[in-house]
Design a protein around this motif. Structure first.
Motif, PDB file in Angstrom:
ATOM      1  N   GLY A  50      -5.504  45.110  35.162  1.00 21.38           N
ATOM      2  CA  GLY A  50      -5.391  44.654  33.920  1.00 21.38           C
ATOM      3  C   GLY A  50      -5.963  43.372  33.728  1.00 21.38           C
ATOM      4  O   GLY A  50      -6.362  42.410  34.833  1.00 21.38           O
ATOM      5  N   GLY A  51      -6.547  42.907  32.246  1.00 23.14           N
ATOM      6  CA  GLY A  51      -7.252  41.241  32.367  1.00 23.14           C
ATOM      7  C   GLY A  51      -6.231  40.627  32.298  1.00 23.14           C
ATOM      8  O   GLY A  51      -6.790  39.607  33.331  1.00 23.14           O
ATOM      9  N   GLU A  54      -5.804  39.835  35.622  1.00 24.80           N
ATOM     10  CA  GLU A  54      -6.239  38.999  36.520  1.00 24.80           C
ATOM     11  C   GLU A  54      -6.893  37.810  36.214  1.00 24.80           C
ATOM     12  O   GLU A  54      -7.431  36.974  37.441  1.00 24.80           O
ATOM     13  CB  GLU A  54      -7.877  40.022  36.479  1.00 24.80           C
ATOM     14  CG  GLU A  54      -9.239  39.155  37.496  1.00 24.80           C
ATOM     15  CD  GLU A  54      -9.689  40.256  38.111  1.00 24.80           C
ATOM     16  OE1 GLU A  54      -8.657  41.271  38.423  1.00 24.80           O
ATOM     17  OE2 GLU A  54     -10.077  40.253  39.355  1.00 24.80           O
ATOM     18  N   LYS A 206     -13.355  39.283  43.715  1.00 23.84           N
ATOM     19  CA  LYS A 206     -14.492  39.931  42.736  1.00 23.84           C
ATOM     20  C   LYS A 206     -15.525  39.706  42.192  1.00 23.84           C
ATOM     21  O   LYS A 206     -16.545  40.424  42.039  1.00 23.84           O
ATOM     22  CB  LYS A 206     -13.603  40.205  41.024  1.00 23.84           C
ATOM     23  CG  LYS A 206     -14.126  41.281  40.752  1.00 23.84           C
ATOM     24  CD  LYS A 206     -13.318  42.321  40.510  1.00 23.84           C
ATOM     25  CE  LYS A 206     -12.106  43.366  40.834  1.00 23.84           C
ATOM     26  NZ  LYS A 206     -11.361  42.392  39.786  1.00 23.84           N
ATOM     27  N   SER A 235     -12.429  50.786  35.067  1.00 26.53           N
ATOM     28  CA  SER A 235     -11.662  50.104  33.516  1.00 26.53           C
ATOM     29  C   SER A 235     -10.877  51.169  34.371  1.00 26.53           C
ATOM     30  O   SER A 235     -10.649  52.356  35.172  1.00 26.53           O
ATOM     31  CB  SER A 235     -12.315  50.463  32.420  1.00 26.53           C
ATOM     32  OG  SER A 235     -12.520  51.770  32.474  1.00 26.53           O
ATOM     33  N   ARG A 236      -9.437  50.603  33.712  1.00 23.64           N
ATOM     34  CA  ARG A 236      -8.015  51.358  33.373  1.00 23.64           C
ATOM     35  C   ARG A 236      -8.731  52.780  33.173  1.00 23.64           C
ATOM     36  O   ARG A 236      -9.364  52.868  32.040  1.00 23.64           O
ATOM     37  CB  ARG A 236      -6.988  50.995  32.953  1.00 23.64           C
ATOM     38  CG  ARG A 236      -6.727  49.513  33.782  1.00 23.64           C
ATOM     39  CD  ARG A 236      -5.404  49.159  32.949  1.00 23.64           C
ATOM     40  NE  ARG A 236      -5.814  48.368  31.412  1.00 23.64           N
ATOM     41  CZ  ARG A 236      -5.743  48.676  30.582  1.00 23.64           C
ATOM     42  NH1 ARG A 236      -5.149  49.766  29.849  1.00 23.64           N
ATOM     43  NH2 ARG A 236      -6.457  48.120  29.274  1.00 23.64           N
ATOM     44  N   LYS A 241     -11.297  52.942  26.655  1.00 22.40           N
ATOM     45  CA  LYS A 241     -12.314  52.775  27.077  1.00 22.40           C
ATOM     46  C   LYS A 241     -12.955  53.566  27.171  1.00 22.40           C
ATOM     47  O   LYS A 241     -14.466  53.998  27.731  1.00 22.40           O
ATOM     48  CB  LYS A 241     -11.783  52.122  28.842  1.00 22.40           C
ATOM     49  CG  LYS A 241     -10.755  51.305  28.976  1.00 22.40           C
ATOM     50  CD  LYS A 241     -11.063  50.319  28.457  1.00 22.40           C
ATOM     51  CE  LYS A 241     -10.199  48.632  29.051  1.00 22.40           C
ATOM     52  NZ  LYS A 241     -10.213  47.630  28.920  1.00 22.40           N
ATOM     53  N   GLY A 265     -11.199  53.614  38.484  1.00 25.17           N
ATOM     54  CA  GLY A 265     -10.865  52.709  38.043  1.00 25.17           C
ATOM     55  C   GLY A 265      -8.790  53.192  38.745  1.00 25.17           C
ATOM     56  O   GLY A 265      -9.208  52.649  40.079  1.00 25.17           O
ATOM     57  N   GLY A 266      -8.675  52.192  38.146  1.00 28.58           N
ATOM     58  CA  GLY A 266      -6.062  52.524  39.193  1.00 28.58           C
ATOM     59  C   GLY A 266      -5.577  51.675  37.622  1.00 28.58           C
ATOM     60  O   GLY A 266      -6.080  52.159  36.675  1.00 28.58           O
ATOM     61  N   ILE A 304     -14.845  46.804  43.893  1.00 29.58           N
ATOM     62  CA  ILE A 304     -15.632  46.502  42.280  1.00 29.58           C
ATOM     63  C   ILE A 304     -16.684  45.884  42.789  1.00 29.58           C
ATOM     64  O   ILE A 304     -17.792  46.470  42.219  1.00 29.58           O
ATOM     65  CB  ILE A 304     -14.220  46.603  41.715  1.00 29.58           C
ATOM     66  CG1 ILE A 304     -13.257  47.207  41.540  1.00 29.58           C
ATOM     67  CG2 ILE A 304     -14.260  45.945  40.417  1.00 29.58           C
ATOM     68  CD1 ILE A 304     -11.577  47.304  41.036  1.00 29.58           C
ATOM     69  N   GLY A 324     -12.991  42.073  27.517  1.00 29.56           N
ATOM     70  CA  GLY A 324     -13.839  43.492  28.481  1.00 29.56           C
ATOM     71  C   GLY A 324     -14.247  42.547  29.521  1.00 29.56           C
ATOM     72  O   GLY A 324     -15.110  42.173  29.302  1.00 29.56           O
ATOM     73  N   LEU A 325     -13.207  42.380  30.951  1.00 32.08           N
ATOM     74  CA  LEU A 325     -13.491  41.181  31.780  1.00 32.08           C
ATOM     75  C   LEU A 325     -14.547  42.086  32.345  1.00 32.08           C
ATOM     76  O   LEU A 325     -15.788  41.719  33.154  1.00 32.08           O
ATOM     77  CB  LEU A 325     -12.034  40.725  32.915  1.00 32.08           C
ATOM     78  CG  LEU A 325     -12.064  39.771  32.262  1.00 32.08           C
ATOM     79  CD1 LEU A 325     -10.379  39.695  32.699  1.00 32.08           C
ATOM     80  CD2 LEU A 325     -12.193  38.404  32.075  1.00 32.08           C
ATOM     81  N   THR A 326     -14.751  43.138  32.730  1.00 37.30           N
ATOM     82  CA  THR A 326     -15.127  44.088  33.095  1.00 37.30           C
ATOM     83  C   THR A 326     -17.741  43.991  32.426  1.00 37.30           C
ATOM     84  O   THR A 326     -18.395  44.097  33.767  1.00 37.30           O
ATOM     85  CB  THR A 326     -14.863  45.668  33.403  1.00 37.30           C
ATOM     86  OG1 THR A 326     -14.813  45.803  31.954  1.00 37.30           O
ATOM     87  CG2 THR A 326     -13.950  46.320  33.819  1.00 37.30           C
ATOM     88  N   GLU A 329     -18.489  40.334  33.940  1.00 39.62           N
ATOM     89  CA  GLU A 329     -18.146  40.806  35.940  1.00 39.62           C
ATOM     90  C   GLU A 329     -20.145  41.497  35.932  1.00 39.62           C
ATOM     91  O   GLU A 329     -20.509  40.776  36.940  1.00 39.62           O
ATOM     92  CB  GLU A 329     -17.147  41.443  36.819  1.00 39.62           C
ATOM     93  CG  GLU A 329     -15.974  40.840  36.119  1.00 39.62           C
ATOM     94  CD  GLU A 329     -15.172  41.961  36.654  1.00 39.62           C
ATOM     95  OE1 GLU A 329     -13.590  41.329  36.503  1.00 39.62           O
ATOM     96  OE2 GLU A 329     -14.622  43.055  37.025  1.00 39.62           O
TER      97      GLU A 329
HETATM   98  N1  UDP Z   1     -10.134  45.824  37.649  1.00 37.44           N
HETATM   99  C1  UDP Z   1      -9.711  46.861  38.991  1.00 37.44           C
HETATM  100  N2  UDP Z   1      -9.186  47.698  39.319  1.00 37.44           N
HETATM  101  C2  UDP Z   1      -9.201  48.443  38.571  1.00 37.44           C
HETATM  102  C3  UDP Z   1      -9.475  48.623  36.759  1.00 37.44           C
HETATM  103  C4  UDP Z   1      -9.661  47.378  36.782  1.00 37.44           C
HETATM  104  O1  UDP Z   1      -9.240  45.171  39.072  1.00 37.44           O
HETATM  105  O2  UDP Z   1      -9.395  49.616  39.327  1.00 37.44           O
HETATM  106  C5  UDP Z   1      -9.943  44.871  37.425  1.00 37.44           C
HETATM  107  C6  UDP Z   1     -11.700  44.683  36.758  1.00 37.44           C
HETATM  108  O3  UDP Z   1     -12.075  44.507  37.631  1.00 37.44           O
HETATM  109  C7  UDP Z   1     -11.279  43.516  35.311  1.00 37.44           C
HETATM  110  C8  UDP Z   1      -9.970  43.645  34.739  1.00 37.44           C
HETATM  111  O4  UDP Z   1      -8.686  44.795  35.658  1.00 37.44           O
HETATM  112  O5  UDP Z   1     -11.397  42.110  36.088  1.00 37.44           O
HETATM  113  C9  UDP Z   1      -9.785  44.769  33.451  1.00 37.44           C
HETATM  114  O6  UDP Z   1     -10.226  43.781  32.215  1.00 37.44           O
HETATM  115  P1  UDP Z   1     -10.703  43.961  31.173  1.00 37.44           P
HETATM  116  O7  UDP Z   1     -10.515  42.757  30.044  1.00 37.44           O
HETATM  117  O8  UDP Z   1     -11.839  44.202  31.469  1.00 37.44           O
HETATM  118  O9  UDP Z   1      -9.856  44.805  30.208  1.00 37.44           O
HETATM  119  P2  UDP Z   1      -8.143  45.380  30.218  1.00 37.44           P
HETATM  120  O10 UDP Z   1      -7.390  46.318  31.443  1.00 37.44           O
HETATM  121  O11 UDP Z   1      -7.658  44.353  30.595  1.00 37.44           O
HETATM  122  O12 UDP Z   1      -8.178  46.079  29.096  1.00 37.44           O
END
Ligand code: UDP
Length: 420
Positions: A50-51, A54, A206, A235-236, A241, A265-266, A304, A324-326, A329
């Motif tokens: 999650g962001g 990160e 990243k 995304s998660r 999402k 995702g993860g 990623i 929405g860090l994705t 990115e």
């Molecule tokens: N991310 C990751 N692995 C995953 C899914 C997401 O490293 O399997 C990272 C993604 O690159 C981003 C962050 O987690 O840097 C997700 O931040 P975002 O603000 O988009 O969404 P959040 O999960 O905080 O709702």
């Protein structure tokens, strides 16, 4: 601090100069000077996924390099605690459901236990950043706090489910300040509210530049065809999402255009719904060999990065999104982004300029096809997107706003509002 540590810190900061320019680094050093030696503690509920995690992973070393004693504490609790805080998260983003008294009790108990575990460090701190609702009730256990406590809300709280907001508000009201990512997320609270947008670190695994061979290696690694276009959502596995909407959009677009989709995702350790959503996604992707549903480990940052660079279009079809860090990115990698018309995505994606905002799978499919038939437009939009991130969403800007805010709070200027 000895000279060797000072030199090390200067070298650490200087690495950013080739991206941001030297004056940006000098400005940060000037702003941080009155905060030298101050103790700052960040508290959230997961170290990875999650962001929030990160951002903290990158922000904390930079604050330390600027001479601010910064630490990061993570609270953890029982499954009931996570179920409760996931319900808070959903409710703050407008997906209302009453939370049972038993779950609320687990929330309060976890916060009480963690307050005892962290008492020393939190009592000593000059500034405490509490991220999101999970640790929000900690403050009630520090009636004689000496530092300033700031609630940092990362989610779209523009239309919270009333009964949950009514429960949370008394915990939040006692903070010295709160920070939201967008003005429309701010809530009536009896303290100063600041608007600070999140950011990415251009030097992180990243986001850093990657050799072409490493980018190309992801095709073989995940069985992708380099000859056909690739659309990517990272995304998660979370309903906000809208991964099922992405699959629907892909199926519509792929009827007319050869196309591959990667959903990467993860999990996040504080998200108990991820597994269930992943299974729904896997079922929806069954029988479609060009939909690749990936479950990546939490440290797969370079993978990623490579997937984002290998893709033709980045999609983030969220129906609610704090920031929405994705999206950031993808834009940083020069990709046009098709984003859900919501929350922080609107701050980044401008129709026909850095990408397209969409509301439905049909809209997303239309924009996928439109972009896939226009290579030059993709390139031009991608270049504008990268520049937009450079100007607005790098970690140095984020840090500058945090430092300004801390200096303001230190000097008792709570009225000051920082707008990102
Ligand atoms: N991310 C990751 N692995 C995953 C899914 C997401 O490293 O399997 C990272 C993604 O690159 C981003 C962050 O987690 O840097 C997700 O931040 P975002 O603000 O988009 O969404 P959040 O999960 O905080 O709702």
């Amino acid at each position: 601090m000895d000279t060797a540590s000072e030199n090390k810190n200067q070298d650490f900061l200087a690495r950013y100069a080739p991206v941001t320019g030297t004056s940006v680094i000098q400005h940060l050093e000037q702003l941080a000077a009155p905060l030298k030696g101050a103790r700052v503690v960040h508290v959230n509920s997961t170290r990875e996924g999650g962001g929030v995690a990160e951002i903290l992973q990158k922000l904390i070393p930079l604050k330390k390099a600027l001479g601010i004693e910064t630490s990061w504490e993570v609270i953890n609790g029982s499954p009931d605690f996570y179920e409760c805080t996931k319900s808070f998260h959903n409710a703050l983003q407008g997906m209302g459901r009453k939370v049972s008294d038993d779950l609320l009790k687990a929330y309060e108990q976890t916060n009480a236990d963690c307050a005892e575990r962290l008492r020393g460090v939190l009592e000593e701190a000059d500034f405490v950043f509490i991220h999101d609702p999970q640790p929000a009730a900690l403050l009630s256990h520090f009636p004689n706090r000496r530092g300033k406590w700031i609630w940092r809300c990362h989610i779209d709280a523009s239309h919270p489910f009333r009964s949950v907001w009514k429960y949370l508000r008394p915990w939040l009201a006692s903070y010295d300040a709160s920070i939201f990512s967008l003005p429309e997320f701010a809530q009536p609270l009896p303290h100063a509210q600041y608007i600070v947008a999140p950011s990415i670190d251009p030097l992180s695994e990243k986001n850093r530049h990657l050799p072409t061979a490493e980018i190309e290696a992801v095709y073989a690694k995940f069985g992708l065809d380099p000859a056909r276009p690739l659309v990517l959502q990272v995304s998660r596995y979370d309903r906000f999402k809208d991964p099922l909407g992405v699959i629907q959009a892909y199926l519509l677009a792929a009827k007319l255009t050869p196309l591959q989709l990667v959903l990467a995702g993860g999990g996040a350790s504080d998200d108990p719904e991820g597994q269930e959503v992943l299974q729904e996604v896997q079922r929806a992707a069954e029988g479609h060999p060009d939909i690749h549903v990936l479950m990546l480990p939490s440290d797969a940052h370079r993978t990623i990065n490579a997937l984002q660079r290998a893709s033709d279009i980045v999609i983030q079809k969220s129906i609610r999104e704090g920031f929405g860090l994705t999206v950031t990115e993808g834009m940083w990698k020069g990709k046009p982004v098709i984003g859900g018309d919501t929350g922080g995505i609107r701050l980044q994606v401008f129709n026909h300029y850095t990408g397209f905002l969409v509301r439905t799978p049909e809209g997303a499919a239309l924009r996928m096809r439109y972009l896939l038939h226009r290579a030059r437009l993709r390139r031009e939009m991608g270049e504008r997107a990268r520049q937009f991130v450079m100007d607005n969403f790098l970690i140095t800007r984020h840090l500058r706003e945090y430092l300004t805010l801390l200096v303001g709070l230190q000097g008792g200027c709570e009225e000051r509002v920082v707008v990102g």
